[in-house]
Design a protein around this motif. Structure first.
Motif, PDB file in Angstrom:
ATOM      1  N   ILE A 267      24.682  12.248 115.667  1.00 61.97           N
ATOM      2  CA  ILE A 267      24.488  13.366 114.750  1.00 61.97           C
ATOM      3  C   ILE A 267      24.692  12.844 113.333  1.00 61.97           C
ATOM      4  CG2 ILE A 267      25.220  15.110 116.429  1.00 61.97           C
ATOM      5  CD1 ILE A 267      27.866  15.338 114.855  1.00 61.97           C
ATOM      6  N   GLU A 268      23.903  13.351 112.400  1.00 62.13           N
ATOM      7  CA  GLU A 268      24.009  12.881 111.018  1.00 62.13           C
ATOM      8  C   GLU A 268      23.363  13.908 110.087  1.00 62.13           C
ATOM      9  OE1 GLU A 268      22.221   9.272 108.237  1.00 62.13           O
ATOM     10  OE2 GLU A 268      22.432   8.969 110.400  1.00 62.13           O
ATOM     11  N   PHE A 269      24.112  14.326 109.076  1.00 59.31           N
ATOM     12  CA  PHE A 269      23.527  15.227 108.097  1.00 59.31           C
ATOM     13  C   PHE A 269      22.511  14.485 107.242  1.00 59.31           C
ATOM     14  CE2 PHE A 269      26.936  18.277 108.947  1.00 59.31           C
ATOM     15  CZ  PHE A 269      26.228  19.468 108.853  1.00 59.31           C
ATOM     16  N   THR A 270      21.442  15.172 106.910  1.00 58.94           N
ATOM     17  CA  THR A 270      20.407  14.602 106.062  1.00 58.94           C
ATOM     18  C   THR A 270      20.806  14.787 104.600  1.00 58.94           C
ATOM     19  OG1 THR A 270      19.104  16.613 105.778  1.00 58.94           O
ATOM     20  CG2 THR A 270      18.745  15.348 107.809  1.00 58.94           C
ATOM     21  N   SER A 271      19.901  14.412 103.695  1.00 62.41           N
ATOM     22  CA  SER A 271      20.173  14.593 102.266  1.00 62.41           C
ATOM     23  C   SER A 271      20.167  16.065 101.866  1.00 62.41           C
ATOM     24  CB  SER A 271      19.138  13.822 101.438  1.00 62.41           C
ATOM     25  OG  SER A 271      17.824  14.164 101.843  1.00 62.41           O
TER      26      SER A 271
END
Length: 720
Positions: A267-271
């Motif tokens: 999981i990773e938040f985008t810009s």
């Protein structure tokens, strides 16, 4: 006269003794290379920090390049790890670390205020895991006893995000054992871009069967180490995805039922602050969905699906979001790992890299000139499977340029503006060096760490050389190999051979890189009159997906065949004594060496298996099922290549076998060795066995490695 002659003989004998490699020298660090630890580029791209013994120091790229090294102490003290906040006004530093599994550890963490030079403890100094600054540098999220907490740095107020964490039942925000071991990370939570929300994965491991290991440690009654370990075909943790909103202090659950959801490996938040990227996978790990979650309403959108007939490297994703929320992705879909560019809707824009070679690492994207930086196993347009080089290429796939000069193994640590990089280079003849290099050209700006003095110590102790070559088996397969010969090698003599290998899917032991600790020991064996050979068989890495994935569903078949065929080819060399060929390996290599001895007829005279898997039924779900599917689906694949199956073929009248394991191995359990030992006993076979009390898969600590390698050295000398 006699006394003078005796003195001369004694001096000669002393000189000869001084010119030999010793186990004490190897494990005492005599041949150890100097390294750089904790390299971190500063925001300005003009400075970097390094973790040294007495503190964290800041260096200037430019001043170093000009020959005027600028060194500034950032914070004094001996730290186990550190991390800057986004604005570089604070630093998280760790002390008193306690390892948990391969990557995880707890530690006493403090926040250092660069301006005031004051320290503030995290969670009042309790040992916590994975503390991470929020992007606005105002808060730190961390995990304590399987629950997530947030500490506000302004007033040190602590907010507990989850409350249901419990050992061997529920884990929030960090990985369970198998995720950590096989996906290769610990922290499974992430901040959004403005620090207003937190996304995390929850593990319900209540249905995972518990494994227990007795720990002796001179106790009157041993205590048990208990943890959840899912073996192939058994229950895994049930994973779920959650969002925590700091303003409302409410947690919501993301519905992932519309996509593959057996594993959530990333999981990773985008810009964009409201967009979370989520990678989900099926149990077979040959179907991965790339998804976006809108955290304002929790809606999930599938962008695209990556599929493969065999498996996808779920432990090695590349996913980087650019300013427009388009993203970089890597895939083996054309037969080699290459870089692709997708728009934010999941539509492919272009394939950035192409060719009959592989991208082996992705370093980043420079938005100023739209340049992608990466590592690849090609040189001058051709695959060199034993080497790695640094490249840059335009985002549109044009103008690819190499950034390093030397052949060998090259890796890079780039400055944040990509103006500079620290080049780590080595080869079979050149020790590891760290060089400051230009990020846009092949220009080298200065040597940071030079291990050339090590060559003098090697020469004085009479080290030999490692020769790389291609070995062709009788069925026509060409395999990467290397050979280490005695320094006083005589082609007219007949030498015993000791083979070493690992052989696991995608692994590589034959590399144009500086020596490992095992290499040092192999050179010692060469001094004792042995030829050492390593061969990377089918299923290993560097030669593309087809070469690597041909062992799918049948681990241990082609790999064992190739080691036996390689040994038979080596036996035909004029300088080899075909009656004295041995083989050894650790972990997967131990699985292989025992298989080769039992199944190779009289090809091998002896074998050493250290911490071996002896049946893939005993190993974990993620790794094993990636290559084999489950035992319920593929029982024959599991059993027909197990060394336990062939224990009765071991000829103890002509062969020798040493089985080694640590009793506290949380990875490859000692159960593997015990069941192989039982099979050998029931077959009335004589063999040798060494157990290392309370030692894990690495079998180290104190004099352990020295004792182990002394044992193996003597075993080889006595039986080969």
């Amino acid at each position: 006269m006699k006394a003078k002659l005796f003195l001369i003989c004694a001096l000669v004998a002393f000189a000869l003794q001084a010119q030999k490699i010793t186990l004490d020298g190897i494990w005492g660090g005599k041949y150890r290379t100097n390294m750089l630890w904790g390299i971190s580029s500063m925001n300005d791209g003009e400075h970097y920090t390094i973790q040294e013994q007495n503190g964290i120091y800041q260096y200037s790229y430019a001043s170093f390049a000009s020959g005027n090294e600028s060194k500034k102490l950032v914070v004094s003290g001996a730290y186990d790890a550190y991390e800057f906040s986004s604005d570089e006004k604070f630093i998280l530093v760790a002390t008193d670390s306690n390892p948990i599994y391969r990557h995880s550890f707890s530690a006493n963490w403090k926040v250092y205020n660069v301006a005031t030079k004051n320290f503030t403890p995290i969670f009042d100094g309790k040992p916590v895991q994975e503390p991470t600054f929020s992007p606005d540098a105002k808060k730190v999220a961390f995990v304590f006893e399987n629950n997530i907490y947030i500490q506000n740095l302004a007033d040190q107020k602590i907010t507990q995000v989850t409350t249901d964490g419990a050992k061997n039942k529920v884990i929030n925000g960090i990985c369970d054992w198998v995720y950590e071991e096989e996906f290769g990370f610990v922290r499974h939570f992430d901040w959004n871009a403005d620090g207003t929300s937190l996304a995390f994965v929850r593990f319900d491991e209540s249905q995972v069967r518990e494994f227990y290991i007795p720990i002796y440690e001179n106790n009157l009654y041993p205590y048990e180490m208990r943890f959840k370990y899912p073996k192939a075909g058994e229950e895994n943790s049930k994973v779920s995805l959650h969002l925590y909103d700091l303003a409302s202090a409410k947690t919501s659950t993301v519905n992932v039922s519309s996509v593959e959801n057996y594993y959530i490996p990333k999981i990773e938040f985008t810009s964009e602050k409201n967009t979370l990227a989520v990678l989900t996978s099926n149990r077979h790990q040959n179907k991965v969905d790339v998804n976006f979650v809108n955290i304002t309403n929790g809606n999930l959108t599938k962008l695209f699906t990556e599929t493969d007939k065999a498996w996808i490297e779920t432990d090695d994703f590349t996913l980087e979001f650019l300013d427009d929320n388009s993203f970089i992705w890597t895939s083996e879909r054309d037969g080699n790992r290459h870089i692709y560019h997708y728009d934010k809707s999941g539509k492919i824009k272009n394939q950035i890299t192409k060719g009959d070679w592989e991208v082996t690492n992705y370093y980043g994207f420079d938005p100023k000139d739209k340049t992608v930086y990466f590592q690849a196993n090609q040189f001058k347009g051709k695959r060199i499977s034993t080497e790695k080089h640094i490249y840059k290429i335009n985002l549109d796939g044009s103008k690819m340029e190499i950034l390093n000069k030397k052949n060998g193994t090259n890796s890079a640590d780039f400055s944040k503006n990509f103006r500079y990089f620290i080049l780590n280079h080595s080869s079979v003849t050149e020790p590891t060096s760290f060089v400051l290099a230009d990020g846009k050209t092949q220009k080298e700006l200065g040597v940071i760490v030079d291990n050339s003095s090590l060559l003098g110590r090697l020469k004085s102790d009479n080290f030999g050389t490692k020769e790389m070559f291609t070995l062709k088996t009788e069925i026509g397969t060409e395999l990467n190999a290397y050979i280490i010969k005695p320094k006083d090698f005589n082609p007219k003599k007949k030498y015993p051979v000791m083979m070493y290998q690992y052989s696991g899917p995608g692994s590589q032991e034959v590399k144009n890189a500086w020596m490992s600790m095992n290499d040092q020991w192999h050179f010692l064996l060469a001094q004792e009159g042995y030829v050492v050979v390593t061969v990377d068989g089918r299923g290993t890495g560097g030669k593309g997906a087809a070469f690597k994935k041909q062992t799918y569903m049948d681990l241990g078949k082609l790999e064992v065949e190739d080691q036996i065929l390689a040994a038979k080819a080596i036996a035909k060399y004029d300088f080899v004594d075909a009656s004295r060929i041995g083989i050894w390996g650790w972990s997967y290599g131990g699985y292989m060496s025992s298989n080769c001895l039992f199944r190779g007829g009289d090809t091998f005279k002896m074998a050493i298996a250290v911490a071996p898997v002896t049946n893939w039924r005993y190993y974990d779900t993620v790794y094993t099922e990636r290559f084999m599917r489950t035992p319920q689906e593929n029982p024959n694949g599991y059993d027909k290549n197990s060394p336990i199956t062939y224990a009765n073929q071991y000829n103890d009248q002509k062969q020798k076998f040493l089985l080694v394991h640590g009793t506290a191995d949380d990875n490859v359990h000692v159960q593997n060795a015990m069941d192989l030992a039982s099979a050998l006993i029931h077959a009335n076979k004589q063999f040798d066995m060494m157990m290392y009390p309370d030692k894990n898969h690495g079998i180290y600590g104190g004099a352990t490695r020295l004792q182990l390698y002394t044992l193996m050295t003597n075993y080889i000398k006595n039986n080969l």
